[in-house]
Design an enzyme around this catalytic site. Structure first.
Site, PDB file in Angstrom:
ATOM      1  N   ASP A  12       4.135  10.538   8.612  1.00 13.77           N
ATOM      2  CA  ASP A  12       4.469  10.440   7.178  1.00 13.77           C
ATOM      3  C   ASP A  12       3.332   9.850   6.344  1.00 13.77           C
ATOM      4  OD1 ASP A  12       7.066  11.353   7.854  1.00 13.77           O
ATOM      5  OD2 ASP A  12       7.604   9.309   8.406  1.00 13.77           O
ATOM      6  N   LYS A  15      -0.209  13.936   5.540  1.00 10.33           N
ATOM      7  CA  LYS A  15      -1.092  14.976   6.135  1.00 10.33           C
ATOM      8  C   LYS A  15      -0.931  16.319   5.418  1.00 10.33           C
ATOM      9  CE  LYS A  15       0.848  14.185  10.081  1.00 10.33           C
ATOM     10  NZ  LYS A  15       1.554  12.941   9.748  1.00 10.33           N
ATOM     11  N   GLY A  39       7.766  16.915   8.581  1.00 14.18           N
ATOM     12  CA  GLY A  39       8.209  17.251   7.223  1.00 14.18           C
ATOM     13  C   GLY A  39       7.039  17.032   6.302  1.00 14.18           C
ATOM     14  N   HIS A  40       6.382  18.104   5.900  1.00 12.95           N
ATOM     15  CA  HIS A  40       5.198  17.982   5.054  1.00 12.95           C
ATOM     16  C   HIS A  40       5.555  18.345   3.615  1.00 12.95           C
ATOM     17  CE1 HIS A  40       2.489  18.403   8.857  1.00 12.95           C
ATOM     18  NE2 HIS A  40       3.034  17.215   8.726  1.00 12.95           N
ATOM     19  N   GLN A 227       3.180  14.350  12.911  1.00 11.87           N
ATOM     20  CA  GLN A 227       3.474  12.974  13.341  1.00 11.87           C
ATOM     21  C   GLN A 227       2.186  12.136  13.293  1.00 11.87           C
ATOM     22  OE1 GLN A 227       4.862  15.592  15.714  1.00 11.87           O
ATOM     23  NE2 GLN A 227       6.367  15.671  14.094  1.00 11.87           N
TER      24      GLN A 227
HETATM   25  P1  IMP Z   1      11.456  13.360  17.887  1.00 12.11           P
HETATM   26  O1  IMP Z   1      10.071  13.823  17.601  1.00 12.11           O
HETATM   27  O2  IMP Z   1      12.490  14.002  17.010  1.00 12.11           O
HETATM   28  O3  IMP Z   1      11.795  13.422  19.336  1.00 12.11           O
HETATM   29  O4  IMP Z   1      11.539  11.799  17.495  1.00 12.11           O
HETATM   30  C1  IMP Z   1      10.826  10.796  18.223  1.00 12.11           C
HETATM   31  C2  IMP Z   1      10.310   9.707  17.290  1.00 12.11           C
HETATM   32  O5  IMP Z   1       9.291  10.254  16.465  1.00 12.11           O
HETATM   33  C3  IMP Z   1      11.362   9.132  16.342  1.00 12.11           C
HETATM   34  O6  IMP Z   1      11.054   7.776  16.129  1.00 12.11           O
HETATM   35  C4  IMP Z   1      11.139   9.908  15.065  1.00 12.11           C
HETATM   36  O7  IMP Z   1      11.578   9.195  13.926  1.00 12.11           O
HETATM   37  C5  IMP Z   1       9.630  10.049  15.089  1.00 12.11           C
HETATM   38  N1  IMP Z   1       9.144  11.220  14.346  1.00 12.11           N
HETATM   39  C6  IMP Z   1       9.199  12.514  14.731  1.00 12.11           C
HETATM   40  N2  IMP Z   1       8.650  13.301  13.791  1.00 12.11           N
HETATM   41  C7  IMP Z   1       8.219  12.497  12.815  1.00 12.11           C
HETATM   42  C8  IMP Z   1       7.532  12.727  11.589  1.00 12.11           C
HETATM   43  O8  IMP Z   1       7.172  13.848  11.219  1.00 12.11           O
HETATM   44  N3  IMP Z   1       7.250  11.621  10.864  1.00 12.11           N
HETATM   45  C9  IMP Z   1       7.575  10.373  11.257  1.00 12.11           C
HETATM   46  N4  IMP Z   1       8.204  10.115  12.392  1.00 12.11           N
HETATM   47  C10 IMP Z   1       8.530  11.164  13.163  1.00 12.11           C
END
Ligand code: IMP
Length: 439
Positions: A12, A15, A39-40, A227
């Site tokens: 977040d 990017k 989520g961009h 991420q």
């Molecule tokens: P997952 O990727 O859905 O398995 O989530 C694993 C961890 O990564 C959790 O703490 C999510 O909140 C975090 N996470 C996954 N995608 C994002 C992102 O795009 N931004 C911020 N945190 C993320």
């Protein structure tokens, strides 16, 4: 020369905005890991677009957007995004503009279900990760366990039948006996997969070969990370991480581009830190400086673009950032959202951690230690609220913000090459050309 955009924190960082900006100078934009957990958010001419899967370069007509083998690919989400871009007029000829790797692994409904059931089961306990519930972890598990379904399988009915039967048989044991949840029906899912495969057919390509040909022609490639470094499966705050290689190394394994190709790595950081989901966050101020956390969250709109969850807020963490610079081999930094700290009399920066009687200036490898550290802060003067629409160069910024930039460059030994002072494309200072071969 290629560029890799990586998140330097817990995701977040902004990017999407940087990818959108650099796309103007790039020929191809490629997502190499993660999936629609990303989520961009892009704001162009005041219009907001949120992308989860399609590369953020899509708003630049004429660019080729690629989804590479390292991505876990939810075809239903993909088509929702394609349809919405077509409806808004941002996209004309989708199969010409977007290619999806044959080798990307497919996220199926049982992955999402398993993700959600596991989180519900673990709710409130140590095992709860706070995932996005998009089936990311279970899809990567199947990939690594060599029982995943790849995009190309959607075009091979017999192979798909065999693979899906095996997958469902095993998953149903879990659903029925471990989670007491309804079983997955094979026939309906099989039919749906074949239908999705047919629609996907014109998008499917050998993305690795497309990239190789582009490199041979000297084209400019932008690798779009999702991420952030601290969520990397190998280098992040394990187990509170995502399931992919979010660092720059993931750009190589996730695309099949060789190590000998020059790639410049640009790390994206906010002027403060946020985190969604559970896990250690040493410079978090959610409980210690509640009002400041609320203020930053409100001004910075720190709510997840994917899940809408409220993000945890903290001060900038130099220990974590120094680590991110090293792990990614970062050569430049994009500093986002410094405007969201405007009006604060003082700001703080975490420079070290205290662990028992030790002072740590390097990143501890163990998440348990990270949970126990207390941050050591340096307090810096804040900057006044400024008119972001009038900023054309660094010298237009408040002097204390200019000092803050120099402070970071010195502490991290990396130049700030981009400054964002608002969500819009125009609210950006491009301080140096990322593709320039002059360093
Ligand atoms: P997952 O990727 O859905 O398995 O989530 C694993 C961890 O990564 C959790 O703490 C999510 O909140 C975090 N996470 C996954 N995608 C994002 C992102 O795009 N931004 C911020 N945190 C993320």
């Amino acid at each position: 020369m290629s560029i890799a955009i990586v998140g330097a924190q817990w995701g977040d960082e902004g990017k999407g905005k940087v990818v959108d900006l650099y796309s103007a100078q790039s020929d191809l934009i490629v997502r190499y890991q993660g999936g629609n957990n990303a989520g961009h958010t892009l704001v162009v001419n005041g219009k907001k677009t949120v992308l989860h899967l399609i590369p953020s370069g899509i708003l630049h007509p004429g660019k080729l957007c690629l989804i590479a083998n390292g991505v876990v690919f939810d075809p239903t989400v993909f088509f929702e995004e394609v349809d919405s871009l077509l409806a808004s007029g941002a996209l004309k000829d989708a199969p010409t503009a977007i290619k999806v790797s044959e080798r990307a692994h497919v996220i199926l409904p049982y992955h999402c279900l398993l993700d959600k059931l596991r989180e519900q089961h673990a709710a409130g306990g140590k095992a709860q990760i706070g995932t996005t519930g998009r089936g990311i972890g279970p899809a990567y598990e199947d990939k690594v366990a060599r029982r995943g379904i790849q995009v190309i399988d959607l075009l091979r009915p017999e192979l798909l039948r065999q693979k899906l039967q095996v997958a469902i048989e095993e998953k149903n044991i879990l659903f029925k006996h471990h989670f007491q949840a309804p079983a997955i029906e094979f026939a309906a899912l099989y039919a749906e997969c074949l239908k999705l495969g047919e629609r996907l057919r014109p998008f499917i390509a050998d993305v690795r070969a497309v990239l190789q040909a582009a490199l041979a022609q000297g084209k400019k490639i932008l690798f779009e990370g999702a991420q952030g470094t601290l969520l990397d499966i190998d280098h992040g705050t394990y187990p509170y991480v995502t399931s992919s290689s979010t660092c720059s190394g993931g750009a190589l394994t996730g695309t099949g581009v060789g190590l000998s190709n020059p790639i410049r790595v640009v790390g994206i950081t906010k002027a403060y830190t946020t985190r969604v989901g559970t896990g250690p966050f040493p410079s978090e101020i959610e409980h210690t400086e509640k009002e400041t956390a609320e203020r930053i969250r409100k001004i910075g709109q720190e709510f997840g673009a994917t899940t809408g969850r409220s993000r945890r807020v903290g001060w900038l963490d130099l220990v974590a950032l120094r680590y991110a610079v090293e792990v990614n081999g970062m050569s430049g930094l994009a500093l986002m959202k410094s405007d969201c700290l405007s009006g604060l009399k003082e700001i703080r920066v975490c420079t070290a951690y205290r662990l028992g009687d030790q002072t740590l200036t390097t990143w501890p490898s163990c998440s348990e230690d990270l949970e126990r550290v207390t941050p050591v802060y340096e307090t810096l003067p804040g900057w006044e609220i400024f008119d972001t629409s009038k900023v054309r160069s660094v010298s237009d910024l408040p002097s204390t913000l200019q000092s803050y930039i120099h402070y970071l460059e010195k502490a991290l030994k990396v130049p700030v090459i981009l400054m964002s002072v608002g969500p819009g494309r125009e609210e950006t200072l491009l301080l140096s050309d990322p593709y320039s071969t002059k360093s």
